[in-house]
Design a protein around this motif. Structure first.
Motif, short mmCIF file in Angstrom:
data_model
loop_
_atom_site.label_atom_id
_atom_site.label_comp_id
_atom_site.label_asym_id
_atom_site.label_seq_id
_atom_site.Cartn_x
_atom_site.Cartn_y
_atom_site.Cartn_z
N VAL A 1 27.19 -10.54 -1.29
CA VAL A 1 26.69 -11.15 0.15
C VAL A 1 26.80 -10.03 1.68
CG1 VAL A 1 27.65 -13.33 1.37
CG2 VAL A 1 27.58 -13.25 -0.77
N TRP A 2 27.94 -10.13 1.14
CA TRP A 2 28.40 -8.15 1.64
C TRP A 2 26.90 -6.98 2.59
CZ3 TRP A 2 28.04 -2.86 1.73
CH2 TRP A 2 28.32 -2.07 2.47
N SER A 3 26.62 -6.81 1.07
CA SER A 3 24.99 -6.05 1.38
C SER A 3 23.93 -6.64 1.95
CB SER A 3 24.62 -5.36 0.12
OG SER A 3 23.76 -6.68 -0.99
N PHE A 4 23.92 -8.02 1.51
CA PHE A 4 23.13 -9.52 2.63
C PHE A 4 23.57 -8.79 3.90
CE2 PHE A 4 22.01 -11.89 -1.51
CZ PHE A 4 21.12 -10.56 -2.21
N GLU A 5 24.47 -9.15 4.04
CA GLU A 5 25.05 -9.49 5.79
C GLU A 5 24.35 -8.21 6.47
OE1 GLU A 5 28.61 -13.08 5.13
OE2 GLU A 5 29.11 -10.84 6.09
N ASN A 6 24.32 -6.92 6.10
CA ASN A 6 24.80 -5.73 6.51
C ASN A 6 23.17 -5.61 6.42
OD1 ASN A 6 27.83 -5.16 7.91
ND2 ASN A 6 28.45 -6.68 5.86
N ASN A 7 22.76 -6.01 5.91
CA ASN A 7 21.31 -4.82 5.78
C ASN A 7 21.08 -3.62 4.93
OD1 ASN A 7 19.96 -7.54 7.44
ND2 ASN A 7 20.83 -6.22 9.23
N TYR A 8 21.74 -3.96 4.19
CA TYR A 8 21.93 -3.01 2.33
C TYR A 8 20.88 -3.82 1.61
CZ TYR A 8 25.05 -0.02 5.06
OH TYR A 8 26.36 0.50 5.85
N ALA A 9 20.41 -4.97 1.64
CA ALA A 9 19.32 -5.01 0.70
C ALA A 9 18.76 -6.51 0.98
CB ALA A 9 20.09 -5.26 -0.57
N LYS A 10 18.06 -7.30 0.44
CA LYS A 10 16.87 -8.12 1.02
C LYS A 10 17.43 -9.03 -0.12
CE LYS A 10 12.33 -7.31 2.02
NZ LYS A 10 11.68 -7.00 2.78
N PRO A 11 18.00 -10.40 -0.37
CA PRO A 11 17.86 -11.05 -1.37
C PRO A 11 16.48 -10.95 -2.38
CG PRO A 11 18.08 -12.37 0.51
CD PRO A 11 17.98 -11.38 0.95
N ASP A 12 16.95 -11.07 -3.59
CA ASP A 12 14.63 -11.83 -4.65
C ASP A 12 14.75 -13.24 -4.04
OD1 ASP A 12 16.50 -12.72 -6.36
OD2 ASP A 12 16.81 -11.38 -7.23
N PHE A 13 13.40 -13.37 -4.48
CA PHE A 13 13.77 -15.13 -4.86
C PHE A 13 14.71 -15.90 -5.26
CE2 PHE A 13 11.77 -18.69 -6.00
CZ PHE A 13 10.69 -19.26 -5.31
N ASN A 14 14.75 -15.91 -6.16
CA ASN A 14 16.45 -16.63 -6.92
C ASN A 14 17.05 -16.70 -5.90
OD1 ASN A 14 15.06 -17.55 -8.85
ND2 ASN A 14 15.04 -15.58 -9.84
N GLU A 15 17.56 -15.66 -5.07
CA GLU A 15 19.03 -15.53 -4.42
C GLU A 15 18.72 -16.40 -2.93
OE1 GLU A 15 20.25 -11.19 -6.35
OE2 GLU A 15 18.65 -10.84 -4.54
#
Length: 88
Positions: free
Chosen positions: A33-47
């Motif tokens: 969740v932290w990585s998504f909020e800080n734009n280090y990663a994008k969620p995949d389809f399931n996420e």
């Protein structure tokens, strides 16, 4: 798809959830969740499905700047903003 992590962070705050609480509710790690909020990663389809279903938003919500980010924040009276949260 472009990803704007601040939109996830804003939704989480509006629902009065910590990262840990959100992670538990949608079955992801707090680090994820932290990585998504800080734009280090994008969620995949399931996420993405877990996130959008939990918050009842469309996936495009996370790819468009929210209204407050477009506004002239110097002229916004923050004390006049209210949010309502409806339980289902």
């Amino acid at each position: 798809m472009k990803w704007i992590g601040d939109n996830l962070k804003n939704l989480r705050h509006l629902h009065c959830l910590s990262r840990s609480q959100l992670a538990d509710k949608i079955g992801l790690s707090e680090q994820k969740v932290w990585s998504f909020e800080n734009n280090y990663a994008k969620p995949d389809f399931n996420e993405m499905n877990k996130i959008k279903s939990f918050f009842h938003v469309k996936p495009r919500y996370f790819s468009q700047p929210d209204l407050l980010s477009k506004a002239d924040k110097e002229n916004i009276n923050v004390s006049a903003i209210s949010f309502r949260f409806f339980q289902q």
